[in-house]
Design a protein around this motif. Sequence first.
Motif: not given
Lengths: 97, 303
Positions: B25, B28-29, B32, B34-38, B128, B131, B133, B194
């Motif tokens: 965690r 991942a924070r 991740h 989602d937190l590091n676009p591009n 979750r 499960r 992803r 994705d």
Amino acid sequence: MSTEELIPMELYCRHEELDITFVRALTERGLIEVVIREERSYLSPEQITRLESLARMHFDLDINLEGIEAISHLLERVDRMQEAMRAMEQRLRLYEE
Amino acid sequence: MATDYYKALGVDRTATTDAIKAAYRKLARKYHPDLNPNDDAAKRKFQEINEANEVLSDPESRKKYDKYGEHWKHADQIEAQEKERAKQGAGAGGFAGQGFEGFGGGTMSEEEMNDLFGSMFGGRGGRRQARFRGPDYQAESHLALIDAATTHKQTLNVNGQKLRITVPAGVEDGQTIRIPGQGGPGANGGPNGDLYITFRVKEHPKFKRTGADLHTTAEIDLSTAVLGGDLLLDTLDGQVKMKVAPGTQNGSRAKLKGKGFPVYKQEGRHGDLYVTYQVKLPTTLTSEQRALFEQLAQTSPRP
């Protein structure tokens, strides 16, 4: 004319086993936009993508709602800055030759 | 990926499940997507820690990983082969066990083991916890500027699978689009990851692009610059005839509205085309031309 694709929020939450109070809390904070039609809440595909991302932050990364709110604001800023940087890089290329 | 999963998560080999979860965690924070676009480097790092977590947080997979290292995925085959060899060595009836060796020394059926794993993961009762992803995949698509100007279909090869996507007109160099569910498969009923596709738009020899605007240069001769005239100009849609105003200065710009690049996901909207004039001065003159220039010089006021 374009048709609007909307998914009932309750149906989505049930299908994804997602606590609807979590989605409501995000909506109250303005982090997710829902469309209200005849007193029912719907989500657009764009909002679902956003919701998935916020749900991952909360459930996978253990970030609380306040943290998600702060991160969302910062990510919007990062987005704008990356966009501005890309535009500037393109402009610079005009003068490179 | 032949990474040391323990190293990837920064834990030692005796780490508890909780310690592994906490380490995952924490990382991942940081990494991740989602937190590091591009950010490709962050995405790669996240894939690494995600894979490590998937293996080490599942006691069965972890046991296999501890025993067989990077070949842990083939543990069942290896064990089956070993059993087969032992059986052959010991003669008939050598192998009798039906269940797994339990933690307390007894044996547990597979069902019991699953129940145990279930209780280990199901502590918070959330959706979750058990499960996982699937990992996100990255792909690059290289386009010529002309191709990026039209909405078109493209077939990409992602992890050995052919995927047909629609590339909307107006994509920019470096732009990333996300295709949900086209990444790696999830585990324990978790959703697929994705697919992120980053577009690389090659530079064009004639046109430079800034957003939806295009920039080009056009050479005009001295007489056209001074007296004005017509110019045939290349655009993305073919040639257009444009008027050059009398007295056009070298380096000055003209704008052709709507002749630029399509605006991304705004059908029918285009940017503008900016033309920078380069006035070509004659380098060799005939005697007649020279005489005319001298005559002109005498009539023009000197600075």
